[in-house]
Scaffold this motif. Structure first.
Motif, PDB file in Angstrom:
ATOM      1  N   GLN A 271      -5.542  -2.068  -7.645  1.00  0.00           N
ATOM      2  CA  GLN A 271      -4.998  -3.069  -6.717  1.00  0.00           C
ATOM      3  C   GLN A 271      -5.694  -3.015  -5.360  1.00  0.00           C
ATOM      4  O   GLN A 271      -5.950  -4.048  -4.743  1.00  0.00           O
ATOM      5  CB  GLN A 271      -3.511  -2.816  -6.486  1.00  0.00           C
ATOM      6  N   ALA A 272      -5.967  -1.801  -4.884  1.00  0.00           N
ATOM      7  CA  ALA A 272      -6.686  -1.671  -3.614  1.00  0.00           C
ATOM      8  C   ALA A 272      -8.063  -2.315  -3.752  1.00  0.00           C
ATOM      9  O   ALA A 272      -8.521  -3.030  -2.853  1.00  0.00           O
ATOM     10  CB  ALA A 272      -6.811  -0.201  -3.222  1.00  0.00           C
ATOM     11  N   ALA A 273      -8.716  -2.079  -4.879  1.00  0.00           N
ATOM     12  CA  ALA A 273     -10.028  -2.676  -5.117  1.00  0.00           C
ATOM     13  C   ALA A 273      -9.938  -4.207  -5.165  1.00  0.00           C
ATOM     14  O   ALA A 273     -10.823  -4.911  -4.672  1.00  0.00           O
ATOM     15  CB  ALA A 273     -10.621  -2.135  -6.416  1.00  0.00           C
ATOM     16  N   ILE A 274      -8.865  -4.719  -5.716  1.00  0.00           N
ATOM     17  CA  ILE A 274      -8.663  -6.173  -5.755  1.00  0.00           C
ATOM     18  C   ILE A 274      -8.486  -6.720  -4.338  1.00  0.00           C
ATOM     19  O   ILE A 274      -9.124  -7.706  -3.945  1.00  0.00           O
ATOM     20  CB  ILE A 274      -7.410  -6.539  -6.596  1.00  0.00           C
ATOM     21  N   GLN A 275      -7.654  -6.073  -3.549  1.00  0.00           N
ATOM     22  CA  GLN A 275      -7.441  -6.544  -2.166  1.00  0.00           C
ATOM     23  C   GLN A 275      -8.759  -6.627  -1.425  1.00  0.00           C
ATOM     24  O   GLN A 275      -9.071  -7.621  -0.775  1.00  0.00           O
ATOM     25  CB  GLN A 275      -6.516  -5.585  -1.408  1.00  0.00           C
ATOM     26  N   VAL A 276      -9.528  -5.555  -1.516  1.00  0.00           N
ATOM     27  CA  VAL A 276     -10.751  -5.490  -0.745  1.00  0.00           C
ATOM     28  C   VAL A 276     -11.793  -6.473  -1.315  1.00  0.00           C
ATOM     29  O   VAL A 276     -12.604  -7.039  -0.572  1.00  0.00           O
ATOM     30  CB  VAL A 276     -11.219  -4.019  -0.683  1.00  0.00           C
TER      31      VAL A 276
ATOM     32  N   HIS B  38      -5.351 -15.442  -2.225  1.00  0.00           N
ATOM     33  CA  HIS B  38      -4.830 -15.039  -3.537  1.00  0.00           C
ATOM     34  C   HIS B  38      -4.525 -13.554  -3.646  1.00  0.00           C
ATOM     35  O   HIS B  38      -4.460 -13.008  -4.738  1.00  0.00           O
ATOM     36  CB  HIS B  38      -5.784 -15.516  -4.630  1.00  0.00           C
ATOM     37  N   VAL B  39      -4.331 -12.886  -2.498  1.00  0.00           N
ATOM     38  CA  VAL B  39      -3.915 -11.485  -2.535  1.00  0.00           C
ATOM     39  C   VAL B  39      -2.464 -11.395  -3.033  1.00  0.00           C
ATOM     40  O   VAL B  39      -1.698 -12.354  -2.934  1.00  0.00           O
ATOM     41  CB  VAL B  39      -4.039 -10.805  -1.150  1.00  0.00           C
ATOM     42  N   ARG B  40      -2.133 -10.232  -3.607  1.00  0.00           N
ATOM     43  CA  ARG B  40      -0.759  -9.990  -4.080  1.00  0.00           C
ATOM     44  C   ARG B  40       0.036  -9.264  -3.011  1.00  0.00           C
ATOM     45  O   ARG B  40      -0.530  -8.491  -2.246  1.00  0.00           O
ATOM     46  CB  ARG B  40      -0.761  -9.126  -5.341  1.00  0.00           C
ATOM     47  N   LEU B  41       1.329  -9.497  -3.018  1.00  0.00           N
ATOM     48  CA  LEU B  41       2.183  -8.980  -1.961  1.00  0.00           C
ATOM     49  C   LEU B  41       3.449  -8.376  -2.533  1.00  0.00           C
ATOM     50  O   LEU B  41       3.823  -8.657  -3.675  1.00  0.00           O
ATOM     51  CB  LEU B  41       2.574 -10.137  -1.032  1.00  0.00           C
ATOM     52  N   LYS B  42       4.093  -7.588  -1.705  1.00  0.00           N
ATOM     53  CA  LYS B  42       5.408  -7.070  -2.058  1.00  0.00           C
ATOM     54  C   LYS B  42       6.398  -8.225  -1.984  1.00  0.00           C
ATOM     55  O   LYS B  42       6.394  -8.996  -1.018  1.00  0.00           O
ATOM     56  CB  LYS B  42       5.779  -5.977  -1.051  1.00  0.00           C
ATOM     57  N   ARG B  43       7.249  -8.359  -2.994  1.00  0.00           N
ATOM     58  CA  ARG B  43       8.175  -9.488  -3.020  1.00  0.00           C
ATOM     59  C   ARG B  43       9.372  -9.258  -2.101  1.00  0.00           C
ATOM     60  O   ARG B  43       9.854  -8.128  -1.945  1.00  0.00           O
ATOM     61  CB  ARG B  43       8.647  -9.726  -4.463  1.00  0.00           C
ATOM     62  N   HIS B  44       9.852 -10.343  -1.519  1.00  0.00           N
ATOM     63  CA  HIS B  44      11.045 -10.275  -0.674  1.00  0.00           C
ATOM     64  C   HIS B  44      12.271 -10.113  -1.582  1.00  0.00           C
ATOM     65  O   HIS B  44      12.383 -10.807  -2.589  1.00  0.00           O
ATOM     66  CB  HIS B  44      11.153 -11.568   0.140  1.00  0.00           C
ATOM     67  N   PRO B  45      13.177  -9.207  -1.211  1.00  0.00           N
ATOM     68  CA  PRO B  45      14.336  -8.957  -2.092  1.00  0.00           C
ATOM     69  C   PRO B  45      15.172 -10.210  -2.385  1.00  0.00           C
ATOM     70  O   PRO B  45      15.780 -10.297  -3.459  1.00  0.00           O
ATOM     71  CB  PRO B  45      15.162  -7.912  -1.320  1.00  0.00           C
ATOM     72  N   ASP B  46      15.193 -11.176  -1.495  1.00  0.00           N
ATOM     73  CA  ASP B  46      15.974 -12.395  -1.740  1.00  0.00           C
ATOM     74  C   ASP B  46      15.167 -13.472  -2.450  1.00  0.00           C
ATOM     75  O   ASP B  46      15.605 -14.639  -2.512  1.00  0.00           O
ATOM     76  CB  ASP B  46      16.495 -12.976  -0.414  1.00  0.00           C
ATOM     77  N   ASP B  47      13.979 -13.110  -2.945  1.00  0.00           N
ATOM     78  CA  ASP B  47      13.085 -14.130  -3.508  1.00  0.00           C
ATOM     79  C   ASP B  47      12.561 -13.693  -4.879  1.00  0.00           C
ATOM     80  O   ASP B  47      11.585 -14.245  -5.382  1.00  0.00           O
ATOM     81  CB  ASP B  47      11.915 -14.328  -2.513  1.00  0.00           C
ATOM     82  N   LEU B  48      13.227 -12.717  -5.465  1.00  0.00           N
ATOM     83  CA  LEU B  48      12.679 -12.109  -6.675  1.00  0.00           C
ATOM     84  C   LEU B  48      12.658 -13.063  -7.869  1.00  0.00           C
ATOM     85  O   LEU B  48      11.857 -12.908  -8.788  1.00  0.00           O
ATOM     86  CB  LEU B  48      13.452 -10.831  -7.032  1.00  0.00           C
TER      87      LEU B  48
ATOM     88  N   ALA C  53       0.305 -10.488   4.654  1.00  0.00           N
ATOM     89  CA  ALA C  53      -1.114 -10.860   4.565  1.00  0.00           C
ATOM     90  C   ALA C  53      -1.823 -10.451   5.851  1.00  0.00           C
ATOM     91  O   ALA C  53      -2.938  -9.917   5.828  1.00  0.00           O
ATOM     92  CB  ALA C  53      -1.254 -12.357   4.313  1.00  0.00           C
ATOM     93  N   ALA C  54      -1.168 -10.683   6.979  1.00  0.00           N
ATOM     94  CA  ALA C  54      -1.748 -10.309   8.272  1.00  0.00           C
ATOM     95  C   ALA C  54      -1.927  -8.792   8.360  1.00  0.00           C
ATOM     96  O   ALA C  54      -2.924  -8.300   8.913  1.00  0.00           O
ATOM     97  CB  ALA C  54      -0.873 -10.818   9.417  1.00  0.00           C
ATOM     98  N   ILE C  55      -0.999  -8.044   7.810  1.00  0.00           N
ATOM     99  CA  ILE C  55      -1.115  -6.576   7.792  1.00  0.00           C
ATOM    100  C   ILE C  55      -2.310  -6.150   6.949  1.00  0.00           C
ATOM    101  O   ILE C  55      -3.132  -5.325   7.367  1.00  0.00           O
ATOM    102  CB  ILE C  55       0.174  -5.930   7.224  1.00  0.00           C
ATOM    103  N   GLN C  56      -2.433  -6.712   5.756  1.00  0.00           N
ATOM    104  CA  GLN C  56      -3.563  -6.348   4.881  1.00  0.00           C
ATOM    105  C   GLN C  56      -4.882  -6.555   5.602  1.00  0.00           C
ATOM    106  O   GLN C  56      -5.758  -5.701   5.608  1.00  0.00           O
ATOM    107  CB  GLN C  56      -3.568  -7.201   3.606  1.00  0.00           C
ATOM    108  N   VAL C  57      -5.023  -7.735   6.186  1.00  0.00           N
ATOM    109  CA  VAL C  57      -6.288  -8.093   6.814  1.00  0.00           C
ATOM    110  C   VAL C  57      -6.515  -7.253   8.078  1.00  0.00           C
ATOM    111  O   VAL C  57      -7.643  -6.920   8.422  1.00  0.00           O
ATOM    112  CB  VAL C  57      -6.326  -9.627   7.019  1.00  0.00           C
TER     113      VAL C  57
END
Ligand SMILES: Nc1ncnc2c1ncn2[C@@H]1O[C@H](COP(=O)(O)OP(=O)(O)O)[C@@H](O)[C@H]1O
Ligand SMILES: Nc1ncnc2c1ncn2[C@@H]1O[C@H](COP(=O)(O)OP(=O)(O)O)[C@@H](O)[C@H]1O
Ligand SMILES: [Zn+2]
Ligand SMILES: [Zn+2]
Lengths: 291, 291
Positions: free
Chosen positions: A216-221, B157-167, B217-221
């Motif tokens: 997953q880290a490789a995918i993000q990057v 198209h990055v993957r993210l942690k889902r919001h608990p109210d949006d599962l 997304a902003a955190i990842q980047v």
């Protein structure tokens, strides 16, 4: 020409002297104790080589590398006792009147792998180097240069989707719990299973969980940087492990973007025995000298 | 000097002619129909300006931008009917003997914002521009240049942690389901609530869910690129929404790395009404002309 390399790790320092072909002429290592003692040993070592033309330091972090900052050349707010706010470059400058290059340990390794790839005739402009050892970090080269306008990347601390068989594990990052480092650093083996990583066969399911996160880290990057290759080093990484990572990476990427042959995209270091940073340092010292 | 800009979107094309101060002198727009018709209209428009010295195209993608590829200048495997494998730059070159710059729509916008920031005396070397509209994408500048060795980024198209109210929400990305685009593009409002985004007050909880994902997304980047600023444009974005994003970003970042004042780090575009790409195109066309 003689060039100096300092690989300043949290556990040990590796100092080396090499030439412009990036060959090691002399090398020493000593444990990381107090800043005073450890930097004194570093200075004493290089004093034996009065012909030294430049030094490059690849240091554990976080470090200040914005040249316009008054703290340029410092290790900044590290939790490592005694080392916060240490003027590393300043200490070297007191004894050496040569150009000194300053970057992170993982940037140094990334640069070493980049230079080696170029010597092996790979036509690349970018590369990401991850270390997975006691901690997890990464350095990146984009268009031939390091990245980071406000500071160096902290790619070891990205958040990931949790593996369904790993939901109970809280992660061991003191800052984030279940960030990448918190989920895949070497000591997670002890935390998950009570055994050291080196004692767990690669057939154990825990390695699939590890591979899922690293993929997953490789995918993000990949989606954010589109680098030419991703190199994985550090004690946890083996070719067998990377096979698992590649398999999960392919599944997650699902051909969405083209990375060429995955076997050449996700790879072990070209420089053996975690020596990438030393090669990188020699190349960076040479570049600094020629500037 | 006259410079040409093509903002080639999936819905409409905006063509403009400007000068070296990046001021628009003339502008037109037309819907994106077939490649033949749409590119003919583009050519016909610029033919009215025989003084044109260079053209820059910021196109929807995916596109080929590796100069050593035989498909350089093409829109490649887009799902948009009729447009896969379209030789965009080749079509322009048939009628115009001027330098043509070729990049993605979001790179064009990123460059426009970068140039404007510089004109406003911001001392930055890097910037990320996200658009959140019908789709989600981002362009990035690092050390003054676009990134992407194997192709352009696909940060939408990055993957993210889902919001608990949006599962329960599956996401709407045709490729990944619940990637960033699948979770926050404009049409997710209809998919989640049956109502258009513009009809849902910013006090509605769905906006907190949106902000949670955009902040991630902003955190990842931030952790991967350490850019000097992150700009958000596109129909979904408003200052009120960005307030929510900043709040979640601060909570998730927890001061782990320094980004300065978050109000200046996560911002709306300096160029109003989604005009960033046109400014970017003028600047890129000028750069191409001066090369
Ligand atoms: N074969 C192995 N499999 C899994 N983990 C290992 C292996 N060998 C070492 N490790 C783990 O790697 C970590 C040390 O990483 P290393 O890169 O050698 O050092 P450091 O990160 O401290 O510089 C330890 O947590 C150790 O348990
Ligand atoms: N005020 C708003 N709040 C939320 N969503 C909006 C708002 N205005 C427009 N949108 C949504 O933004 C999308 C259009 O984005 P836009 O950037 O204008 O166009 P495009 O991405 O097609 O170039 C649509 O899905 C629309 O419903
Ligand atoms: Zn962490
Ligand atoms: Zn997607």
């Amino acid at each position: 020409m003689l060039l100096g390399s300092v690989e300043a790790g949290g556990t040990k320092f590796v100092c080396a002297v090499g030439n412009e072909d990036y060959r090691i002429i002399d090398k020493t290592q000593f444990p990381t104790t107090t800043p005073e003692e450890t930097l004194q040993k570093t200075v004493d070592y290089f004093k034996k080589f009065p012909e030294l033309k430049a030094i490059s330091v690849a240091s554990f972090g976080p470090i200040e590398l914005r040249q316009n900052s008054p703290k340029y050349g410092y290790i900044t707010n590290t939790p490592k006792p005694g080392w916060a706010n240490t003027d590393f470059v300043g200490r070297l400058k007191k004894d050496f009147d040569v150009p000194i290059y300053w970057t992170t340990d993982v940037n140094g390794s990334a640069y070493g792998e980049y230079v080696m790839a170029t010597l092996f005739n790979e036509k690349i402009n970018s590369l990401v180097y991850y270390t997975i050892g006691t901690g997890v970090g990464a350095g990146a080269i984009v268009n031939g240069h390091f990245i980071g306008d406000l500071g160096h990347p902290e790619m070891g601390h990205v958040r990931l989707k949790r593996h369904p068989d790993d939901l109970d594990f809280k992660g061991i990052c003191p800052f984030h719990g279940d960030c990448l480092e918190g989920l895949v650093a070497g000591p997670t083996f002890e935390a998950r299973t009570g055994k050291k990583g080196q004692d767990i066969p690669l057939t154990d399911h825990v390695w699939d969980i590890m591979a899922f996160y690293v993929a997953q880290a490789a995918i993000q990057v990949t989606l954010i940087l589109r680098p030419a290759k991703i190199v994985f080093g550090g004690g946890v990484v083996s070719e067998t492990f990377l096979k698992k990572v590649r398999a999960q990476f392919k599944e997650l990427l699902n051909n969405y973007v083209d990375v060429g042959d995955v076997d050449k995209y996700i790879v072990m270091p070209l420089v053996k025995e975690n020596g990438s940073a030393t090669v990188g340092d020699f190349a960076l010292a040479l570049k600094e000298y020629n500037k």
